[in-house]
Every structure is written in structure tokens, then in C-alpha cells.
Design a protein around this motif. Structure first.
Motif, PDB file in Angstrom:
ATOM      1  N   PHE A 191      44.338  45.515  17.157  1.00  0.00           N
ATOM      2  CA  PHE A 191      44.983  46.836  17.231  1.00  0.00           C
ATOM      3  C   PHE A 191      46.180  46.712  18.159  1.00  0.00           C
ATOM      4  O   PHE A 191      46.071  46.165  19.257  1.00  0.00           O
ATOM      5  CB  PHE A 191      44.008  47.881  17.773  1.00  0.00           C
ATOM      6  CG  PHE A 191      44.684  49.193  18.056  1.00  0.00           C
ATOM      7  CD1 PHE A 191      45.107  49.992  17.005  1.00  0.00           C
ATOM      8  CD2 PHE A 191      44.922  49.608  19.349  1.00  0.00           C
ATOM      9  CE1 PHE A 191      45.761  51.197  17.249  1.00  0.00           C
ATOM     10  CE2 PHE A 191      45.568  50.810  19.602  1.00  0.00           C
ATOM     11  CZ  PHE A 191      45.986  51.603  18.547  1.00  0.00           C
ATOM     12  N   GLY A 220      49.227  52.991  18.225  1.00  0.00           N
ATOM     13  CA  GLY A 220      49.018  54.223  17.481  1.00  0.00           C
ATOM     14  C   GLY A 220      50.304  55.028  17.542  1.00  0.00           C
ATOM     15  O   GLY A 220      50.866  55.216  18.615  1.00  0.00           O
ATOM     16  N   THR A 224      40.834  59.746  12.548  1.00  0.00           N
ATOM     17  CA  THR A 224      42.071  59.002  12.784  1.00  0.00           C
ATOM     18  C   THR A 224      43.232  59.989  12.759  1.00  0.00           C
ATOM     19  O   THR A 224      43.490  60.628  11.749  1.00  0.00           O
ATOM     20  CB  THR A 224      42.257  57.919  11.713  1.00  0.00           C
ATOM     21  OG1 THR A 224      41.076  57.118  11.664  1.00  0.00           O
ATOM     22  CG2 THR A 224      43.452  57.033  12.030  1.00  0.00           C
ATOM     23  N   ASN A 237      47.798  54.074  12.788  1.00  0.00           N
ATOM     24  CA  ASN A 237      47.357  52.988  13.653  1.00  0.00           C
ATOM     25  C   ASN A 237      47.789  51.648  13.071  1.00  0.00           C
ATOM     26  O   ASN A 237      47.477  51.342  11.919  1.00  0.00           O
ATOM     27  CB  ASN A 237      45.842  53.033  13.823  1.00  0.00           C
ATOM     28  CG  ASN A 237      45.422  54.130  14.779  1.00  0.00           C
ATOM     29  OD1 ASN A 237      46.102  54.382  15.774  1.00  0.00           O
ATOM     30  ND2 ASN A 237      44.322  54.795  14.488  1.00  0.00           N
TER      31      ASN A 237
END
Ligand code: GTP
Ligand code: MG
Length: 224
Positions: free
Chosen positions: A24, A27, A75, A79
């Protein structure tokens, strides 16, 4: 750019690609936050709760890479996950906020829709949008609106049916055939439909392989 991988090898290529790890990275809540590194992007869109985040976790073999939830609307950002983060040219996988979730405020929904549409319209490196559809329900009105948008902007999209573990084999066959039939006249639709379950792993190899055909594997360091 076409993948250098012959068709029969795409499963092996997909396996390799997703074995390179995934992180990740960020965002994004507004257009100004989008990454500017020109890497390929592959996005996962679909109604709220359809299983986008679960599918990303399934593909990468990581239980908690993307946050999943029983509550729709989990969500709330675009992302960005980097696939093959330790190699040059690793693509972005983009987990999108779900559409069709009514319990948020009108302002918030309008802001998300704005972000989603502008993102989908303006992204030169967006290689494909996988539009996830719950295999129990098939294409609904707001899915069709999403496909209309993608057809207008000429972003190639492909339907991925989710949660196949929840329906019988006969219903699986029927929903795949029905969905394909409804794509025939859609200019930006990729004709193949992938049936998946993040629960059982059904279809995940095929989806990994499909992602591998979309990126420049040589640049990432793949040797067939
Ligand atoms: P938003 O972020 O709210 O748009 O949702 P999402 O599309 O990311 O869905 P998410 O992955 O969070 O999954 C929603 C719910 O569906 C969770 O309770 C998951 O456990 C469940 N789910 C997701 N995929 C599957 C699947 O393949 N089979 C089954 N049985 N349940 C699934
Ligand atoms: Mg999600």
C-alpha cells in the motif's frame, strides 16, 4: 503495449508477477493527490460491498493488505497499491471506493463521484478497469451507468464476477452467459468475463494472468 508472453504462459506470468509482492502506498482523496510517476494503472471498481478489497487481498495472497468490511462504504479513497514494488516498472493496482452506497451524506457522495469520474476520464496510464459485479445479482442499473461512463471515455473495462462461492454451478454458468450477452454491443467492454471467489480462490489465477498481459513484464524483469 502488448505483453511479450504467449497466451499459454499467461498463468505462469501472473503467478510470477503477484509473487513479487505488493505494498500500500497512498490513499487519494482529491485529484491533486494522484501519483505522477506515469506507472501503469489497473483499477478495481464496483458497487459498495461487491468485494473489491477482498479480491485485492486474494490476488496478492495478503489477508489485510486492503481493508475489507461487512459495512458497505469501507473504502473511501482511491487506494494505490504498488505491485512488484522492488522492481522498476511495477504497476499500480487501484482499489476504488464503491458506488451505489446511499447511507453517506449527499455532499460526500457527490465528492466521491466527482473524484471517480474525473479519475476515470483523465488517466492516460489507466490500462484497464476491472468492474466487479456480485454474481448473485448480476448487472444492476448503477453498474450499467458505470459501464456507460467507461464506454464514453473509452477506458477498456472487463467484468469480474465476485462471490461465486455463494451460488450453484448452474447459476454460475447462467450469470457468466447473461453478463457476456449484455456486453456485446458495448464498445469499450472486453468480451471475456472472469468468475471469481475470494473465499475459494476460484478465478484468481486467471485474473492474475490477465493483469500480467497488461503490463510490460520485460521491463519489470520477467524471464519467460
Ligand atoms: P467497499 O470498500 O465498501 O466498496 O466494499 P468492497 O467492494 O471493497 O467489499 P469488501 O472486499 O470489503 O467485501 C465486502 C464483504 O463481502 C465482506 O464481508 C467480505 O468478507 C465479503 N466477500 C468479499 N468477497 C467475497 C467472496 O468471494 N465470497 C464471499 N462469500 N464473501 C466475500
Ligand atoms: Mg473496499
Amino acid at each position: 503495449m502488448q505483453s511479450p508472453v504467449p497466451e499459454g504462459d499467461f498463468l505462469a506470468a501472473g503467478h510470477w508477477l503477484f509473487a513479487q509482492g505488493c505494498d500500500f502506498v497512498l490513499g487519494v482523496v482529491s485529484l491533486s493527490g494522484l501519483p505522477t510517476d506515469n506507472a501503469m494503472e489497473i483499477a478495481f471498481a464496483g458497487r459498495s460491498n461487491v468485494g473489491k478489497s477482498s479480491l485485492l487481498n486474494g490476488l496478492t495472497g495478503r489477508k489485510n493488505l486492503a481493508r475489507t468490511s461487512n459495512t458497505p462504504g469501507r473504502t473511501q479513497e482511491l487506494n494505490f497499491f504498488r505491485l512488484a514494488p522492488n522492481r522498476p516498472g511495477g504497476p499500480w493496482l487501484v482499489d476504488m471506493p464503491g458506488y451505489g452506497y446511499a447511507r453517506e451524506s449527499k455532499n460526500k457522495i457527490a465528492a466521491w463521484n466527482e473524484l471517480l469520474t474525473t479519475y476515470l476520464r483523465g488517466r492516460a496510464n489507466l490500462r484497464r478497469v476491472f468492474v466487479l459485479i456480485d454474481s448473485r445479482h448480476g448487472l444492476k442499473a448503477n453498474d450499467m451507468a458505470m459501464l456507460d461512463d467507461l464506454d464514453v471515455t473509452a477506458v477498456v473495462y472487463q467484468i469480474v464476477l465476485t462471490k461465486a462461492d455463494k451460488i450453484s454451478a448452474a447459476d454460475q454458468e447462467r450469470v457468466v452467459a447473461d453478463t457476456k450477452a449484455r456486453l456485446v454491443k458495448r464498445p469499450a467492454a472486453y468480451p471475456d468475463v472472469i468468475l471469481t471467489s475470494s473465499e475459494t480462490g476460484l478465478g484468481l489465477d486467471e485474473l492474475r494472468g490477465t493483469v500480467a498481459t497488461l503490463v510490460d513484464l520485460n521491463a519489470i524483469g520477467y524471464k519467460a
